[in-house]
Structure formats: structure tokens, C-alpha cells
Design a protein around this motif. Structure first.
Motif, mmCIF file in Angstrom:
data_model
loop_
_atom_site.group_PDB
_atom_site.id
_atom_site.type_symbol
_atom_site.label_atom_id
_atom_site.label_comp_id
_atom_site.label_asym_id
_atom_site.label_seq_id
_atom_site.Cartn_x
_atom_site.Cartn_y
_atom_site.Cartn_z
ATOM 1 N N PRO A 4 -26.744 1.621 7.538
ATOM 2 C CA PRO A 4 -26.056 2.705 6.834
ATOM 3 C C PRO A 4 -25.596 3.775 7.816
ATOM 4 C CG PRO A 4 -28.044 2.063 5.665
ATOM 5 C CD PRO A 4 -28.057 1.314 6.958
ATOM 6 N N ALA A 100 -37.666 -4.109 2.918
ATOM 7 C CA ALA A 100 -37.238 -3.078 1.967
ATOM 8 C C ALA A 100 -38.418 -2.507 1.202
ATOM 9 C CB ALA A 100 -36.210 -3.650 0.996
ATOM 10 N N ARG A 104 -40.190 1.213 1.314
ATOM 11 C CA ARG A 104 -40.379 2.010 0.094
ATOM 12 C C ARG A 104 -41.831 2.464 -0.040
ATOM 13 N NH1 ARG A 104 -41.053 1.949 -5.445
ATOM 14 N NH2 ARG A 104 -42.061 -0.096 -5.398
ATOM 15 N N GLU A 136 -32.338 -7.094 6.937
ATOM 16 C CA GLU A 136 -32.827 -6.225 5.861
ATOM 17 C C GLU A 136 -33.344 -4.912 6.433
ATOM 18 O OE1 GLU A 136 -34.495 -7.784 2.158
ATOM 19 O OE2 GLU A 136 -36.306 -6.609 2.591
ATOM 20 N N LEU A 139 -30.732 -2.197 6.797
ATOM 21 C CA LEU A 139 -30.210 -1.606 5.563
ATOM 22 C C LEU A 139 -30.991 -0.387 5.101
ATOM 23 C CD1 LEU A 139 -29.613 -4.866 3.459
ATOM 24 C CD2 LEU A 139 -27.893 -3.538 4.712
ATOM 25 N N GLN A 140 -32.158 -0.140 5.699
ATOM 26 C CA GLN A 140 -33.075 0.852 5.156
ATOM 27 C C GLN A 140 -32.681 2.285 5.563
ATOM 28 O OE1 GLN A 140 -34.837 -0.482 2.822
ATOM 29 N NE2 GLN A 140 -33.936 -2.399 3.584
ATOM 30 N N ASP A 377 -32.878 4.769 -2.403
ATOM 31 C CA ASP A 377 -32.976 3.326 -2.562
ATOM 32 C C ASP A 377 -33.310 2.664 -1.225
ATOM 33 O OD1 ASP A 377 -32.318 3.367 -5.275
ATOM 34 O OD2 ASP A 377 -30.161 3.298 -4.852
ATOM 35 N N CYS A 378 -34.012 1.540 -1.316
ATOM 36 C CA CYS A 378 -34.281 0.704 -0.145
ATOM 37 C C CYS A 378 -33.658 -0.658 -0.439
ATOM 38 C CB CYS A 378 -35.784 0.586 0.107
ATOM 39 S SG CYS A 378 -36.559 2.137 0.609
ATOM 40 N N PRO A 379 -32.452 -0.905 0.071
ATOM 41 C CA PRO A 379 -31.699 -2.107 -0.318
ATOM 42 C C PRO A 379 -32.360 -3.408 0.135
ATOM 43 C CG PRO A 379 -30.265 -0.449 0.669
ATOM 44 C CD PRO A 379 -31.669 -0.007 0.935
ATOM 45 N N HIS A 380 -32.228 -4.433 -0.716
ATOM 46 C CA HIS A 380 -32.757 -5.771 -0.444
ATOM 47 C C HIS A 380 -31.650 -6.697 0.036
ATOM 48 C CE1 HIS A 380 -36.847 -5.672 -2.454
ATOM 49 N NE2 HIS A 380 -36.320 -4.513 -2.853
ATOM 50 N N ASP A 382 -30.253 -10.638 -0.118
ATOM 51 C CA ASP A 382 -30.313 -11.772 -1.034
ATOM 52 C C ASP A 382 -30.909 -12.937 -0.244
ATOM 53 O OD1 ASP A 382 -30.033 -13.561 -3.048
ATOM 54 O OD2 ASP A 382 -27.853 -13.761 -2.894
#
Length: 601
Positions: A4, A100, A104, A136, A139-140, A377-380, A382
Motif C-alpha cells: 500500500p 494478515a 490483525r 500477503e 499488503l498489510q 483492514d488487513c487484506p488477505h 486469495d
């Protein structure tokens, strides 16, 4: 995938300078708190912090010149303003959570930077698994740096992993954006023996200008230790006594003192600073392994801080050991680890410096937690289907798979027994005299049976041995696909029938930890991702883990965090005795050994 948005210092510098000079206004100002300065080891009341572009622009007695109409202001009201906490060595998978969900769980405790070694998943899914963890992590909303695993297998020839890591894998990973260095070099005999593969991995890391993690799990501080230090590892977290910490820092390594869920190695080593007076700059506090129950109910690096202070460490020194010291070790002193201009705005507000109550957590200039509750949010990722299908038993197991035949004609035998040591990773090599009943060796008294079930290649193979120290009573079995580091399946039990039930149950659910007593399932923690992690909420996983602990205790086990002890019984790089798919391993000699020592007539 990309992190991010966070501007580099070079991109943010024009605005940071302008805000500090009063030509522009800040995004956020924290007003009138006590500046906990880990650079100078001071507590400085009555200071403000101005933040722009997710970085600190100004720290001083009055930031009013940085405030404009759009500036958010947080009144510190005399609270302490500390840098976000850094965990210098840890394994996300040990929390039973994905990156993620781990983030969190720990963000409300004030952890804003983690240096993670995903060698658990590397043993199951290889380089692809490392890449999934790395992606992953990026993304945090906090800083999760990844160390490329170095040793899969950890001890070549003594275990079989799902995948192997090569020097070529290491060289490739060094180009990834979130890779900070090489994960712990567990194959210390390989380094000591100048194994070309191990030295090639270290060289690839050093050529990339990154940090090599260490793992010297031996009490020998003679020439073998010096050879390991010469091999390039820059830190080590396997020390268990004061002499270990002193030896490491004298040789230019950072001594990492760990407080995990079951590893209590801070108190015995921090005396090198508190009593011997060694320079604390080369000491780092880390967790190594923390499971979800600890994270949810006790904390993370804030827990380690309180423990270090309780052990007699000066609070400012303890804080340095989990902020600036860690950042400097990984070459990130200009990025994080302190509250100073240009650094990422990772800040904790606390009304109690000694107890470190974490009230507000700011990461990259954004409030990410308030009073124990995460606010972002802490995105996951897939995760692909094949990452959720990694337990391959090859057959339905029965009680006969866990039988241990005695030598012909024996009425009793003396066997080697793995001895569990509470709150430490090492085991003891014990012996026990056991009876033979109808040609089979039977566990009795304090001795339980242990088995390692192959789960990567569906061979159906089972290695059987004995273990002591859990204190189980009655008919029971516990199985886990978390089995450091090869991550086959470890089953401990007093009943062969229950051992088969437990193993087959984990085959059904795709991995995890399960406990049976008297033929009935008592607790189950599903870990479908690689048989190591759940992408469920930390609180949910922690509740299941708590039920597991209660089932273990009801069966007579009183060890602190016995699950962690269970999960390390196959770790063939920490003395003294372990189990693997190759048999019983004498880790003092790095060779397999016979289960039966002597036939008793």
C-alpha cells in the motif's frame, strides 16, 4: 503485489522539509506528550510530533507552525510517545495464522514491524509458499519484512521435506521487494563444514547487501562456534544462557533474546547487560514462536518488553532492544525504530511506560488501533486450492501402524527416549526400561509413544519412538501437522488406536492439531493452509487452541504451552534427540540412532 502506498524518503523529502520549516502543514500532529527517545535514551516531556506522507517531519517542543486547517491533531495529554515495536525474528506460521490475521492480532499490542522467516511453509510448498507469504505481508498496514528461508531441509539427509530450497531460489528471492535477508541458517554443521550450498546462499545474501540470520543451537562455544561466526550469520536467537549472549556479541553478532509462547530465554541472558554491563546496542529481543492464544490473551512484543523489565532491564534499554537496535541490525535505522525526522511514523501512545499499556497505535501516519481494537483492514491473499490440500497420508492408518516390534526373544528393552524440557526448545536424550508384551514394546509410566507420519508424498510411512515429559494419563492421543521443520505429522499418545484416530482425522480436515481421549475427539484446531495456518480470525483460532490446551491438561499435561513443545519434537537441528521420517536422530552427532539400546532378558 505491491505494498500500500508509502512514499520513499526521497519522494517525501520536499514536503517533510517544508512542513518542518512551516512552509507547509502536516497531515497529523501529536501534541504535548513525553518523547521516548531511543536515539539518546531520554524521556523528554512537552514535545510535539508532526507527520506528513506517513513519515515524521518534525519532533520538538512546539509544532504549531506545522498545523493547518486540514491537519488532524491528537492530544497526547502527557502520555508517552514511543516508537512502534519491532520483532526481529519470528515465524508467522507459529501463530497458526496467515500474515494478515497475524498482523490483525499484534497491531493493537503496538507491533508495527516484523522480520519474518517463513521457513515453515517453505518446507511444505517451497518457493511458491514463500512468495505467497511475502505477497500477503506486503499488503498489510504495518511493516512485515520477509527473510528468505535458508534451510529446507534444515538437516539434509536426516529428514525429507515437501520441497527443497536451493541457492538459486535464494538468489531469485533477493530481488523481491519485501525480502530483507536470509532466514535463520539452521544447518550450522553445514556452515561449520563449509558446505558449498550453505555458503552459496550466504554469499547470495551478502552480495545483495542484506542480512544473514543465524541459528547456532549448540552449547559448544569452542572452534565450532567460531567457525559458524566466520561463515557469515549476523545474529543468533538460540542462546539459553548468559555465556551464549556474551560469546555472540563478542564475535560481532547480535544476540537475539527470545520470549515466545514456550521459549523463555530472556531472563537467563539479559544479565550480560544488567549485571556484566555489556553494551546493549548489540542485543535484540524477539519472540521466535508465538501461538494465537498468547497473541490474543497476553500480547506480543509488549509482553516481551514487560518481561525484560521484570528481569531487571532498564525500560529504555529494553525498548531499544525491540526498536532501534532491530532496525539498525537490518540496515533500516533511517526508516524505522525511532521517533525522528524522516522515519516512518510508527508510534505508540501509552499512559504507563513501565507497564507499557498500549492505547493508540499509529503506523505510517495512520491510526491503526485504539484501546486494544484494530481500526484498519488487513487484506488477505486469495490462497490457491493446492495450498489447502497438503496432507497426503496415502492410506487410512490403523493401530498396527503404531506398533513397535521388540527384538526377537526380548522380555524387556532399554530404549532411547526424547525428553521434553519445559520452556526451552532443546530436548534431553533419556533412557527407559520398557516391557515387551506379545512381541511389542509397550510405553508405561511417564513414557508415551511418539510417531512421525509422512504426509508430503503419501508414502504411508510411520516412524515410531518414545517421549517423556508431557505427563499424560489414561487413553489419549494428540496429532499435529505443525511439526517443525519438515512438517510431517507428529502423533503423541498412550493408545495406538487413538493415535490412528487422531492421524486420520487430520487427513480428513487437511491439517491442524487434534486431541482424542478414550476414542473421542476432545479438541480440534483446523489449519487448512499448508497444514500450518488458518485464515480465520485470531480470536477464533485462539479459542480453539485454548480448548486444545484444556484437553491436554485434563489428560494430565501440566507443561507451559505444551503444544509448542509437541510441535518441535521433529526439529532435527536442536539437540539432543528428535524424531524424523528417517528415524530417531541424535542431534549432538547429527546422525540417526537405534531406538533400542539394550535387550533385557
Amino acid at each position: 503485489m505491491e505494498r500500500p502506498s508509502l512514499k520513499s524518503w526521497a519522494e517525501a523529502a520536499p514536503r517533510l522539509v517544508a512542513v518542518a520549516a512551516g512552509r507547509d502543514t502536516a497531515d497529523l500532529v501529536i501534541r504535548q506528550g513525553i518523547w521516548v527517545n531511543v536515539q539518546s535514551r531520554e524521556l523528554l516531556p512537552g514535545h510535539d510530533i508532526a507527520i506528513a506522507e506517513g513519515r515524521i517531519a518534525y519532533v520538538g517542543p512546539d509544532a504549531s507552525h506545522c498545523i493547518g486547517d486540514k491537519t488532524k491533531v491528537i492530544e497526547a495529554e502527557g502520555r508517552y510517545m514511543l516508537p512502534g515495536l519491532c520483532d526481529g525474528h519470528m515465524h508467522v506460521e507459529s501463530g497458526m495464522l496467515t500474515p494478515a490475521e497475524f498482523a490483525r492480532a499484534v497491531i493493537p499490542h503496538g507491533t508495527t514491524s516484523m522480520f519474518t522467516d517463513p521457513h515453515e511453509i517453505a518446507n511444505v510448498l517451497g518457493l511458491e509458499g514463500v512468495r505467497l507469504m511475502h505477497d500477503e505481508a506486503l499488503l498489510q498496514p504495518v511493516n512485515i519484512f520477509t527473510q528468505m528461508p535458508s534451510c529446507a531441509p534444515s538437516a539434509p539427509g536426516l529428514e525429507t521435506t515437501g520441497f527443497e530450497i536451493t541457492p538459486e531460489d535464494v538468489s531469485q528471492a533477493m530481488q523481491w521487494p519485501g525480502i530483507i535477508g536470509l532466514g535463520e541458517m539452521m544447518n550450522f554443521p553445514g556452515v561449520i563444514g563449509a558446505d558449498p550450498k550453505m555458503l552459496a546462499e550466504i554469499a547470495a545474501t551478502q552480495n545483495a547487501g542484506k542480512t544473514v540470520g543465524g541459528h547456532y543451537a549448540s552449547p559448544d562455544l569452542g572452534p565450532a562456534f567460531h567457525a559458524y561466526a566466520a561463515g557469515g550469520p549476523a545474529d543468533d536467537h538460540e542462546g539459553t544462557q548468559e555465556a551464549d549472549a556474551i560469546a555472540r556479541v563478542r564475535q560481532g553478532m547480535r544476540a537475539m533474546l527470545r520470549l515466545g509462547s514456550a521459549w523463555y530465554d530472556v531472563e537467563s541472558q539479559i544479565t550480560a547487560v544488567t549485571e556484566k554491563g555489556l553494551d546493549p546496542r548489540n542485543f535484540i529481543i524477539c519472540t521466535d514462536d508465538c501461538h494465537s492464544g498468547t497473541l490474543v490473551n497476553e500480547g506480543h512484543m509488549n509482553r516481551a518488553y514487560r518481561h525484560a523489565v521484570a528481569c531487571g532491564c532498564d525500560p529504555l534499554v529494553a525498548l531499544q532492544m525491540m526498536t532501534i537496535n532491530t532496525a539498525a541490525h537490518f540496515g533500516l535505522e533511517r526508516e524505522l525504530g525511532s521517533i525522528a525526522p524522516g522515519r516512518r511514523a510508527d508510534i505508540i501512545l501509552s499512559s504507563d511506560f513501565h507497564a507499557l499499556s498500549v492505547e493508540t497505535v499509529i503506523a505510517r501516519g495512520q491510526v491503526v488501533a485504539e484501546n486494544g481494537t484494530i481500526t484498519v483492514d488487513c487484506p488477505h491473499l486469495d490462497w490457491p486450492d493446492h495450498a489447502r490440500s497438503t496432507v497426503h497420508l496415502g492410506k487410512t492408518l490403523g493401530a498396527a501402524d503404531f506398533e513397535i516390534p521388540a527384538p526377537a526373544g526380548a522380555n524387556g528393552v532399554r530404549v532411547r527416549v526424547i525428553g521434553v524440557v519445559e520452556n526451552q526448545a532443546p530436548t534431553r536424550a533419556l533412557s527407559a526400561d520398557l516391557p515387551v508384551v506379545e512381541g511389542l514394546i509397550e510405553a508405561e509410566g511417564a513414557v508415551c509413544q511418539i510417531a512421525l507420519v509422512e504426509r508430503h508424498r503419501a508414502t504411508g510411512a510411520v516412524t515410531n519412538a518414545f517421549v517423556e515429559g508431557f505427563g499424560y494419563e489414561g487413553r489419549m492421543a494428540m496429532a499435529s501437522t505443525v511439526a517443525h521443520d519438515s512438517h510431517h505429522m507428529i502423533v503423541v499418545g498412550t493408545s495406538r488406536a487413538d493415535m490412528a484416530l487422531a492421524a486420520n482425522r487430520l487427513g480428513e480436515v487437511g491439517g491442524g492439531v487434534v486431541f482424542f481421549a478414550d476414542g473421542v475427539e476432545q479438541a480440534l484446531v483446523e489449519l487448512p493452509i499448508a497444514g500450518l495456518m488458518s485464515d480465520d480470525k485470531a480470536e477464533t483460532v485462539a479459542a480453539k487452541a485454548e480448548a486444545l490446551g484444556a484437553a491436554m491438561e485434563a489428560a494430565g499435561c501440566k507443561l507451559n504451552n505444551a503444544y509448542m513443545q509437541h510441535s518441535l519434537l521433529a526439529l532435527v537441528v536442536i539437540p539432543e534427540l528428535r524424531i524424523s521420517d528417517k528415524g530417531l536422530v541424535d542431534v549432538t552427532k547429527f546422525e540417526t540412532t537405534e531406538l533400542v539400546e539394550k535387550v533385557l532378558q
